[in-house]
Write an enzyme that holds these catalytic residues in place. Structure first.
Site, PDB file in Angstrom:
ATOM      1  N   ASP A 123      45.286  42.814  37.943  1.00 36.82           N
ATOM      2  CA  ASP A 123      44.587  43.510  39.043  1.00 36.82           C
ATOM      3  C   ASP A 123      45.582  43.992  40.105  1.00 36.82           C
ATOM      4  O   ASP A 123      45.209  44.729  41.022  1.00 36.82           O
ATOM      5  CB  ASP A 123      43.574  42.547  39.699  1.00 36.82           C
ATOM      6  N   GLN A 134      36.918  38.381  39.379  1.00 38.53           N
ATOM      7  CA  GLN A 134      36.114  39.440  40.003  1.00 38.53           C
ATOM      8  C   GLN A 134      35.794  39.049  41.443  1.00 38.53           C
ATOM      9  O   GLN A 134      35.244  37.985  41.703  1.00 38.53           O
ATOM     10  CB  GLN A 134      34.816  39.625  39.195  1.00 38.53           C
ATOM     11  N   LYS A 157      34.021  45.543  31.600  1.00 44.70           N
ATOM     12  CA  LYS A 157      35.437  45.267  31.348  1.00 44.70           C
ATOM     13  C   LYS A 157      35.607  44.566  29.994  1.00 44.70           C
ATOM     14  O   LYS A 157      36.484  44.914  29.202  1.00 44.70           O
ATOM     15  CB  LYS A 157      36.028  44.422  32.488  1.00 44.70           C
TER      16      LYS A 157
END
Ligand code: NAP
Length: 290
Positions: free
Chosen positions: A120, A97, A53
């Protein structure tokens, strides 16, 4: 029939080129879109995801920061970091994450991220906005799947039956909502579904987000269906240790019209949509500053 392979790497390259152009236009206006990625603990798969990412940000000219915290980090310390990122004007998107270690509540972390930086798409505000058809940030994997469908000429799914296996907040539920907004008739399957094959064989579009290697077999797929494989599963060393999806690629390829491979399918599009969401977040912050 041999299915056409939907190349997620090729589509990602095309979309990321467009994002890079938009990033340089924003930079010319004095704003560099910025993403903060937070990793707690040493999970090897998560380490690869966050590295990818951060590297993807650099390639399109975005600013990114990575916060690596030890597994024993307290929930209070993680929340304090998230709050400081919420207040940081150089950061437009925040991604924690998951999974985080068990002593930390994912729900509390998600609720602490500013809805304006929720790239997200997991915050209840984002989920609600998607539900009522006014999406702001949509979870990256499902939105990547929709880009793939659009790329093969299936942007409008009127008259199509879409079946999603999986009902997680990250993939299954937002996927189903997006398919519904694209006018598909949608069925959501899960571990309590009776006779799964009878459901999946009705699918014109079948999305597998189960987390079980090669779970979807050819006999579960309607001839000519479009099959999107979200799963990422590592086979045991005794079976070669390879990464495979939730779909038995070889078998299902003989039945489907289109299929996404693993790796090289949905995965790269997920990161691409994260970049897209970060760009949206940067625009949002700029519009609020005007
Ligand atoms: P998850 O939270 O574990 O959800 C899995 C879903 O599958 C659950 O809803 C579960 O049902 C359902 N399920 C499990 N066994 C089943 C069965 N026998 N029959 C029918 N449904 C069954 O996983 P997730 O986060 O959605 O992720 C799914 C997969 O996608 C994983 O392999 C993950 O690694 C992968 N993934 C890939 C990407 C990417 O970028 N490509 C991104 C995210 C996730 P219940 O709800 O009833 O338990």
């Amino acid at each position: 029939m041999t299915a056409i392979r939907i190349d997620g790497n090729a589509l990602s390259t095309k979309v990321r080129e467009r994002i890079a152009v938009d990033v340089s236009a924003m930079k010319a206006g004095g704003i560099t879109p910025g993403l903060a990625v937070v990793l707690v603990g040493e999970d090897p798969a998560s380490q690869v995801y966050v590295r990818n990412k951060v590297a993807a940000c650099a390639k399109v000219g975005m600013h990114s920061v990575m916060h690596k915290l030890p597994a024993e980090t307290s929930e209070a310390d993680l929340l304090a970091l998230v709050k400081s990122l919420n207040a940081d004007a150089s950061i437009h998107g925040i991604l924690v994450q998951f999974p985080v270690p068990k002593h930390i509540s994912e729900e509390t972390v998600i609720a602490t991220i500013s809805p304006d930086k929720d790239v997200d798409g997991l915050h209840p505000d984002s989920a609600g906005a998607l539900m009522i058809g006014e999406p702001k940030f949509v979870s990256c994997t499902p939105s990547g799947c929709m880009e793939m469908l659009a790329d093969i000429g299936m942007k409008d799914l009127r008259g199509k039956h879409a079946v999603v296996i999986g009902r997680s907040n990250l993939v299954g539920k937002p996927m189903a909502m997006l398919l519904l907004h694209a006018n598909a008739t949608v069925t959501i399957c899960h571990s309590g579904t009776k006779d799964l094959g009878a459901m999946t064989r009705q699918a014109d579009v079948l999305v597998a987000a189960v987390g079980r290697a090669k779970f979807v077999t050819a006999d579960m797929v309607k001839p000519g269906a479009v099959v999107l494989d979200v799963g990422i599963n590592r086979l045991p060393e005794s079976q070669g240790g390879k990464l495979v999806g939730d779909v038995d690629y070889d078998g299902v390829s003989a039945v489907a019209s289109y299929i996404t491979p693993v790796p090289g399918g949905v995965g790269p599009m997920t990161i691409t949509m994260l970049l897209q969401n970060t760009l949206v977040a940067a625009r949002l912050m700029a519009s609020k500053a005007d």
